[in-house]
Design a protein around this motif. Structure first.
Motif, PDB file in Angstrom:
ATOM      1  N   LEU A 120      57.964  45.551  77.526  1.00 15.28           N
ATOM      2  CA  LEU A 120      57.136  44.809  76.625  1.00 15.28           C
ATOM      3  C   LEU A 120      55.673  44.711  77.537  1.00 15.28           C
ATOM      4  O   LEU A 120      54.766  44.630  77.070  1.00 15.28           O
ATOM      5  CB  LEU A 120      57.843  43.498  76.235  1.00 15.28           C
ATOM      6  CG  LEU A 120      58.865  43.592  75.156  1.00 15.28           C
ATOM      7  CD1 LEU A 120      59.447  42.303  74.913  1.00 15.28           C
ATOM      8  CD2 LEU A 120      58.215  44.285  73.740  1.00 15.28           C
ATOM      9  N   ILE A 121      55.726  44.045  78.521  1.00 15.45           N
ATOM     10  CA  ILE A 121      54.729  43.872  79.651  1.00 15.45           C
ATOM     11  C   ILE A 121      53.974  45.149  79.818  1.00 15.45           C
ATOM     12  O   ILE A 121      52.817  45.008  79.789  1.00 15.45           O
ATOM     13  CB  ILE A 121      55.059  43.076  80.841  1.00 15.45           C
ATOM     14  CG1 ILE A 121      55.860  41.699  80.717  1.00 15.45           C
ATOM     15  CG2 ILE A 121      53.979  42.956  81.709  1.00 15.45           C
ATOM     16  CD1 ILE A 121      56.527  41.195  81.792  1.00 15.45           C
ATOM     17  N   SER A 123      53.910  47.737  77.952  1.00 17.84           N
ATOM     18  CA  SER A 123      53.144  48.095  76.768  1.00 17.84           C
ATOM     19  C   SER A 123      51.976  47.118  76.658  1.00 17.84           C
ATOM     20  O   SER A 123      50.772  47.883  75.870  1.00 17.84           O
ATOM     21  CB  SER A 123      54.336  48.205  75.652  1.00 17.84           C
ATOM     22  OG  SER A 123      55.038  49.018  75.625  1.00 17.84           O
ATOM     23  N   LYS A 124      51.932  46.161  76.588  1.00 16.74           N
ATOM     24  CA  LYS A 124      50.927  44.978  76.521  1.00 16.74           C
ATOM     25  C   LYS A 124      49.921  45.381  77.401  1.00 16.74           C
ATOM     26  O   LYS A 124      48.587  45.431  77.036  1.00 16.74           O
ATOM     27  CB  LYS A 124      51.298  43.648  76.730  1.00 16.74           C
ATOM     28  CG  LYS A 124      50.463  42.548  76.323  1.00 16.74           C
ATOM     29  CD  LYS A 124      50.673  41.341  76.543  1.00 16.74           C
ATOM     30  CE  LYS A 124      49.729  40.116  76.279  1.00 16.74           C
ATOM     31  NZ  LYS A 124      50.116  39.026  76.712  1.00 16.74           N
ATOM     32  N   ASP A 125      50.182  45.850  78.932  1.00 13.73           N
ATOM     33  CA  ASP A 125      49.071  45.887  79.782  1.00 13.73           C
ATOM     34  C   ASP A 125      48.463  47.312  79.256  1.00 13.73           C
ATOM     35  O   ASP A 125      47.199  47.522  79.550  1.00 13.73           O
ATOM     36  CB  ASP A 125      49.700  46.292  81.213  1.00 13.73           C
ATOM     37  CG  ASP A 125      48.693  46.385  82.242  1.00 13.73           C
ATOM     38  OD1 ASP A 125      48.166  45.447  82.503  1.00 13.73           O
ATOM     39  OD2 ASP A 125      48.795  47.603  82.710  1.00 13.73           O
ATOM     40  N   GLN A 127      48.087  48.437  76.055  1.00 10.76           N
ATOM     41  CA  GLN A 127      47.239  48.514  75.048  1.00 10.76           C
ATOM     42  C   GLN A 127      46.084  47.667  75.619  1.00 10.76           C
ATOM     43  O   GLN A 127      44.997  47.806  74.824  1.00 10.76           O
ATOM     44  CB  GLN A 127      48.058  47.563  74.072  1.00 10.76           C
ATOM     45  CG  GLN A 127      47.560  47.130  72.694  1.00 10.76           C
ATOM     46  CD  GLN A 127      47.131  48.691  72.014  1.00 10.76           C
ATOM     47  OE1 GLN A 127      48.113  49.282  72.003  1.00 10.76           O
ATOM     48  NE2 GLN A 127      45.861  48.841  71.596  1.00 10.76           N
ATOM     49  N   LEU A 128      45.881  46.930  76.327  1.00 10.88           N
ATOM     50  CA  LEU A 128      44.756  45.985  76.813  1.00 10.88           C
ATOM     51  C   LEU A 128      43.839  47.082  77.607  1.00 10.88           C
ATOM     52  O   LEU A 128      42.703  46.903  77.167  1.00 10.88           O
ATOM     53  CB  LEU A 128      45.248  44.928  77.707  1.00 10.88           C
ATOM     54  CG  LEU A 128      45.867  43.727  77.280  1.00 10.88           C
ATOM     55  CD1 LEU A 128      46.322  42.771  78.161  1.00 10.88           C
ATOM     56  CD2 LEU A 128      44.796  42.898  76.371  1.00 10.88           C
TER      57      LEU A 128
END
Length: 322
Positions: A120-121, A123-125, A127-128
């Motif tokens: 999750l972390i 994927s978020k990174d 996406q950012l």
């Protein structure tokens, strides 16, 4: 991403360790080790699981392979800890198979939680990073559009200025000489201020120079007044905006000393407002390039379109200040 993962590992590892150790002390009656000793061992193993999953994340792209390797490694560490520490007491009614199953499922659950959080972390990174790349591309595109629009201004202005010079040279050579000197000063100033945007003070300065140039040609038939600008002089607007609006007013209106063209420039709140009385003259062809140019540059710079109020006896343009 690395800092976020370490921060998350430091927060979750103690909690996971507590959840694992607390039931043992609730159920067992003969605890060989203290609560803090067992908690410390599980915390150490859990933190190692975090580090292992993070290390594998950058080396193995297939999720299931990464998870399998991390789980088997974690299972090995967990087996050693539970074997030597005797987490499950010898007098327990659980069979060896049940003990193995309990241990495997517990470690599987911990590793699964950690693997999911890391994904999750990550994927978020990603996406950012993708959003930043998209934003950078959009900004570069807007910069290119703005440069193209800005580059349209000077040739258009110079074309009109040279036509006026030609007309004055034929009819009034002395006035033509004065006009060319003032034009040189004006162009020098415009080059100095030739940026993406300008302060209202800079725009007013260029506007005054432009009006001085035009008065050589039109005299008292052209009147321009500025007022109520205090407090807004340092705010930004697209470069060369006021000169373009002044030029448009002169181009589209017929005026004489008996019927002058009155232009006013003032500010209200966060807008600069340019108005003139309407005395329309016939223009062979007009694509309204000046207004379109200002509108597009205002949209890029401030995110706001210009407002045009076209009434029977007046024409007004409002531009948002930044």
């Amino acid at each position: 991403m690395k800092k976020q993962l370490i921060r998350t590992a430091c927060i979750t590892s103690p909690l996971i360790s507590f959840i694992v150790v607390a039931p043992i002390f609730i159920v067992k009656t003969d605890v060989q080790y203290s609560f803090m000793t067992l908690w410390g061992l599980i915390f150490f193993a859990t933190f190692l699981c975090w580090l292992l999953n993070y290390w594998l994340l950058h080396r193995i792209h297939q999720t299931w392979v990464r998870f399998l390797i991390s789980y088997l490694s974690f299972l090995s560490v967990g087996t050693v800890i539970t074997y030597y520490v005797k987490v499950i007491p010898s007098q327990s009614h659980l069979s060896p198979l049940q003990i193995l199953l309990y241990r495997s499922l517990s470690l599987l659950s911990i590793n699964l939680i950690i693997a999911v959080l890391i994904d999750l972390i990550s994927s978020k990174d990603k996406q950012l990073s993708l959003n930043k790349e998209i934003a950078d591309l959009k900004f570069a595109n807007l910069e290119a559009q703005y440069k193209l629009l800005k580059d349209q201004i000077n040739p258009h202005f110079l074309f009109n200025a040279l036509n006026i010079s030609k007309s004055l040279i034929r009819k009034e050579p002395a006035a033509a000489e004065q006009y060319l000197l003032l034009l040189a000063d004006f162009l020098r100033s415009s080059i100095h201020y030739n940026q993406k945007s300008a302060t209202l003070a800079d725009e007013i300065h260029l506007g005054n120079q432009f009006i001085t140039l035009q008065k050589i040609r039109f005299g008292e038939a052209l009147q321009c007044v500025t007022h109520s600008l205090d407090g807004n002089m340092n705010k930004q607007l697209p470069f060369f905006t006021l000169v373009t609006l002044l030029e448009n007013a002169i181009k589209h209106n017929a005026f004489t000393i008996e019927r002058p063209l009155y232009i006013t420039i003032h500010a209200e709140q966060d807008e600069v407002i340019v108005s003139n009385n309407k005395q329309p003259k016939f223009v062979l062809h007009s694509e309204k390039t000046g207004l379109k140019n200002i509108n597009e540059r205002s949209n890029i710079l401030t995110g706001n379109a210009i407002q045009i109020v076209d009434e029977e006896d007046s024409f007004t343009v409002k531009i948002k200040l930044l």
